[in-house]
Enzyme design. Structure first.
Site, PDB file in Angstrom:
ATOM      1  N   ASP A 102     -22.861 -81.947 -27.232  1.00  0.00           N
ATOM      2  CA  ASP A 102     -22.689 -83.058 -26.285  1.00  0.00           C
ATOM      3  C   ASP A 102     -21.745 -84.072 -26.942  1.00  0.00           C
ATOM      4  O   ASP A 102     -22.055 -84.616 -28.007  1.00  0.00           O
ATOM      5  CB  ASP A 102     -24.078 -83.684 -26.044  1.00  0.00           C
ATOM      6  CG  ASP A 102     -24.163 -84.475 -24.754  1.00  0.00           C
ATOM      7  OD1 ASP A 102     -23.165 -85.102 -24.383  1.00  0.00           O
ATOM      8  OD2 ASP A 102     -25.247 -84.476 -24.148  1.00  0.00           O
ATOM      9  N   ASP A 204     -19.871 -86.407 -22.204  1.00  0.00           N
ATOM     10  CA  ASP A 204     -20.703 -87.465 -21.624  1.00  0.00           C
ATOM     11  C   ASP A 204     -19.871 -88.539 -20.924  1.00  0.00           C
ATOM     12  O   ASP A 204     -18.831 -88.948 -21.438  1.00  0.00           O
ATOM     13  CB  ASP A 204     -21.485 -88.109 -22.790  1.00  0.00           C
ATOM     14  CG  ASP A 204     -22.463 -89.155 -22.341  1.00  0.00           C
ATOM     15  OD1 ASP A 204     -23.425 -88.798 -21.659  1.00  0.00           O
ATOM     16  OD2 ASP A 204     -22.267 -90.346 -22.673  1.00  0.00           O
ATOM     17  N   GLU A 261     -19.392 -84.691 -17.595  1.00  0.00           N
ATOM     18  CA  GLU A 261     -20.354 -85.436 -16.770  1.00  0.00           C
ATOM     19  C   GLU A 261     -19.548 -86.475 -16.004  1.00  0.00           C
ATOM     20  O   GLU A 261     -18.971 -87.379 -16.590  1.00  0.00           O
ATOM     21  CB  GLU A 261     -21.402 -86.132 -17.640  1.00  0.00           C
ATOM     22  CG  GLU A 261     -22.490 -86.754 -16.775  1.00  0.00           C
ATOM     23  CD  GLU A 261     -23.186 -87.946 -17.426  1.00  0.00           C
ATOM     24  OE1 GLU A 261     -24.322 -88.217 -17.047  1.00  0.00           O
ATOM     25  OE2 GLU A 261     -22.599 -88.615 -18.298  1.00  0.00           O
ATOM     26  N   HIS A 334     -31.692 -84.593 -18.352  1.00  0.00           N
ATOM     27  CA  HIS A 334     -32.512 -85.591 -19.050  1.00  0.00           C
ATOM     28  C   HIS A 334     -32.394 -86.985 -18.437  1.00  0.00           C
ATOM     29  O   HIS A 334     -33.026 -87.916 -18.925  1.00  0.00           O
ATOM     30  CB  HIS A 334     -32.101 -85.626 -20.526  1.00  0.00           C
ATOM     31  CG  HIS A 334     -30.688 -86.073 -20.677  1.00  0.00           C
ATOM     32  ND1 HIS A 334     -29.609 -85.263 -20.361  1.00  0.00           N
ATOM     33  CD2 HIS A 334     -30.149 -87.256 -21.044  1.00  0.00           C
ATOM     34  CE1 HIS A 334     -28.486 -85.930 -20.532  1.00  0.00           C
ATOM     35  NE2 HIS A 334     -28.791 -87.144 -20.955  1.00  0.00           N
ATOM     36  N   ASP A 335     -31.556 -87.134 -17.407  1.00  0.00           N
ATOM     37  CA  ASP A 335     -31.407 -88.436 -16.736  1.00  0.00           C
ATOM     38  C   ASP A 335     -32.041 -88.440 -15.347  1.00  0.00           C
ATOM     39  O   ASP A 335     -31.919 -89.433 -14.627  1.00  0.00           O
ATOM     40  CB  ASP A 335     -29.915 -88.777 -16.563  1.00  0.00           C
ATOM     41  CG  ASP A 335     -29.197 -88.970 -17.878  1.00  0.00           C
ATOM     42  OD1 ASP A 335     -29.827 -89.442 -18.843  1.00  0.00           O
ATOM     43  OD2 ASP A 335     -27.998 -88.645 -17.943  1.00  0.00           O
TER      44      ASP A 335
HETATM   45  C1  GLC Z   1     -24.936 -90.200 -19.943  1.00  0.00           C
HETATM   46  C2  GLC Z   1     -26.164 -89.572 -20.555  1.00  0.00           C
HETATM   47  C3  GLC Z   1     -27.273 -90.582 -20.570  1.00  0.00           C
HETATM   48  C4  GLC Z   1     -26.828 -91.749 -21.419  1.00  0.00           C
HETATM   49  C5  GLC Z   1     -25.501 -92.308 -20.930  1.00  0.00           C
HETATM   50  C6  GLC Z   1     -24.884 -93.205 -21.936  1.00  0.00           C
HETATM   51  O1  GLC Z   1     -25.102 -90.515 -18.619  1.00  0.00           O
HETATM   52  O2  GLC Z   1     -26.508 -88.405 -19.868  1.00  0.00           O
HETATM   53  O3  GLC Z   1     -28.471 -90.055 -21.050  1.00  0.00           O
HETATM   54  O4  GLC Z   1     -27.807 -92.750 -21.389  1.00  0.00           O
HETATM   55  O5  GLC Z   1     -24.536 -91.296 -20.693  1.00  0.00           O
HETATM   56  O6  GLC Z   1     -24.373 -92.456 -23.015  1.00  0.00           O
END
Ligand code: GLC
Length: 555
Positions: A102, A204, A261, A334-335
């Site tokens: 990641d 990310d 993402e 995980h979000d």
């Molecule tokens: C992404 C991750 C999340 C994190 C955010 C800031 O959205 O998936 O878990 O809090 O980025 O890095």
């Protein structure tokens, strides 16, 4: 027509998201370790998994559970050592399971050496590595932007007498991608990991890396007098130039994949982002998770929705990636809250919901991403107090709800419904203390249902969600149309059943998933001449589906 030979390894496999802090603790410390992942590779193999995306395990102060990286080339001691990581990569490769790292490149931790230097003064070689701005004429923050985790997106720095921008928490300062030294450093880090033999990267929060040319107040969108930072900085023109450079320097010439993402990229923009001409192989876009949560992601004001909204979002993404690029299928990460709560509007057994939606996950066109615990049929946990949560976003959503006039009970209910911690509770391995996750005290409470919802119990039960996932993984391996066949939605206006046809070369499958709590009907000519390949409820009666029944027909 696409055939198996046309596809790369990562298009034919099943990916699995490991949240390492909650996977398996081999040291009795209450948090998971890399050695714990290595110990369970055979379990993952039994699910047909060929790639594991591990959320950040780099050295970090863990303000946001590793998404605040201090040193991208070190493993956080809580997870183990670099030797443990090398061992995991090697053992995984032996079993045909690639490790996917990641990359958190929109921001670092405030404790990253780059930021420690940058904050010292306006001179010096790291001065321009982050987004620094002078105060507004009134001495306040440069703009009215609200960070994603709540409060101003600007934090004051005494030493520099300037503000820095943080899209997320104040401890996560945003990097300045306009600076070529920053981009070079990030490319070097990605290549450091690629050279270790990882199978790819999940990248990310990538839509936030390009900031607008002019920083201006946005329209106030809430009672706090602020405007979401997202509106000003997501998917800004010019972002793709940065990413093309990154792709050329990291991805080209390697047999790896990159999945971004990408909150803020719409299905109709996907063609610029993925595929030959794009910058990534796949993109996590969130149009379907916004259906129950709402695009504003304000938990105390969830969206009103119906099944056709969800089906519409999924079909749009399937169509956008039909000819170029590839789709990462996901209902959890995980979000997100657990999908057995998030995507159902009916009562009914959690296990039945897990199996029905699992059928969709493993038969849509794309690479399925299973979130750890999803294969066991996790529900949300029943959180009794805000103090039980760990996640900083949950706390901020709770405060926001109170500020909006919701009662503490209502604010807690919103967190129970949407908290990211629902996805982060420990993985349940067996019915022993702490579900076999740790011999210590788990960092987040284990789910109440662990006596029955666990790997050991579900492996022994042919009707469990876990057995169903294994059955579907085998089905995918035997029926190539489920991997490379085209997608055509059926019964598009139906509010109970999600149905589609996967047409391969000389073979086809039809999937019908009743995602409602009532019996449903369908036109049996849709499956004429086909046989039942798999069904959540065993033998099925043609033309009808029981509540939460899902079937796969094939010919
Ligand atoms: C992404 C991750 C999340 C994190 C955010 C800031 O959205 O998936 O878990 O809090 O980025 O890095």
């Amino acid at each position: 027509m696409t055939t198996l030979n046309d596809l790369a390894w990562w298009q034919k496999t099943i990916a699995y998201e490991v949240y390492p802090k909650s996977f398996l603790d081999t040291r009795g410390q209450g948090t998971g370790t890399l050695a714990g992942i290595t110990a369970k590779l055979d379990y993952l193999r039994s699910l047909g998994v060929g790639a594991i995306w591990i959320t950040p395990c780099y050295q970090s102060p863990m303000v946001d559970n590793g998404y605040d990286v201090q040193d991208y080339r070190q493993i956080d001691p809580s997870f183990g050592t670099m030797a443990d990581m090398d061992e995991l990569i090697a053992q995984g490769n032996e079993r045909g399971i690639k490790v996917v790292m990641d990359l958190v490149f929109n921001h670092t931790s405030e404790q990253c050496a780059w930021f420690v230097e940058s904050r010292k003064s306006r001179e010096g070689s790291y001065a321009d590595w982050y987004i620094w701005r002078d105060p507004a004429p009134d001495g306040g923050a440069p703009t009215n932007w609200r960070s994603i985790f709540g409060g101003s997106a600007w934090e004051w720095c005494e030493e520099r007498q300037q503000y820095y921008l943080h899209t997320f928490a104040p401890q996560q300062p945003d990097l300045n991608w306009e600076n070529p030294d920053v981009r070079r450093a990030l490319i070097d880090i990605a290549n450091f990991w690629a050279d270790k033999g990882v199978g790819g990267f999940r990248i990310d929060a990538i839509t936030y890396i390009k900031k607008p040319a002019v920083f201006a107040d946005g329209p106030v969108d809430g009672e706090d007098g602020m405007s979401a930072v997202h509106a000003a900085t997501a998917n800004t023109p010019g972002i793709l130039d940065f990413l093309h450079e990154f792709k050329t320097a990291v991805r080209d010439g390697r047999d790896i994949f990159m999945v971004g993402e990408a909150n803020g990229v719409a299905a109709n923009e996907l063609d610029q982002w993925v595929g030959e001409r794009g910058v990534f192989d796949m993109l996590f876009e969130f149009s379907h998770t916004h259906v129950p949560m709402g695009a504003a992601e304000v938990w105390c004001r969830p969206a009103q929705w119906q099944l056709t909204d969800l089906k519409h979002a999924l079909t749009a993404s399937q169509q956008a990636t039909a000819d170029r690029g590839w789709y990462p299928i996901f209902f959890e990460n995980h979000d997100q809250p657990r999908s057995t709560v998030n995507f159902f509007r009916c009562d009914g057994s959690v296990a039945a919901k897990a199996k029905a939606l699992g059928t969709v996950l493993l038969t849509l066109r794309g690479t399925p991403f299973v979130m750890q615990g999803q294969e066991l049929g996790y529900g949300n946990r029943a959180w009794k107090s805000i103090d039980e949560f760990d996640d900083l976003q949950t706390r901020s959503q709770y405060e926001f709800a109170l500020g909006e006039g919701f009662s503490p009970e209502e604010a807690l209910a919103a967190c129970n419904r949407f908290s990211r911690d629902n996805a982060r509770t420990p993985l349940q391995w067996d019915a022993s203390a702490n579900a076999g996750f740790t011999a210590g005290t788990p960092w987040l409470p284990v789910h109440d249902d662990y006596a029955t919802v666990n790997v050991e119990a579900e492996s022994a039960d042919p009707d469990s969600p876990l057995s169903w996932y294994r059955c579907l993984a085998e089905l995918r391996a035997r029926h190539s149309e489920l991997i490379c066949g085209s997608y055509e939605e059926l019964m598009a206006t139906d509010e109970q059943v999600y149905a589609y046809r996967r047409q391969g070369e000389g073979s086809a499958a039809v999937v019908l998933a009743n995602l409602s709590g009532e019996a449903a009907t369908y036109d049996s000519t849709l499956v004429e001449g086909m046989e039942l390949l798999a069904g959540t409820h065993g033998p099925t009666e043609l033309g009808t589906l029981r509540p939460l029944e899902a079937v796969v027909f094939g010919a």
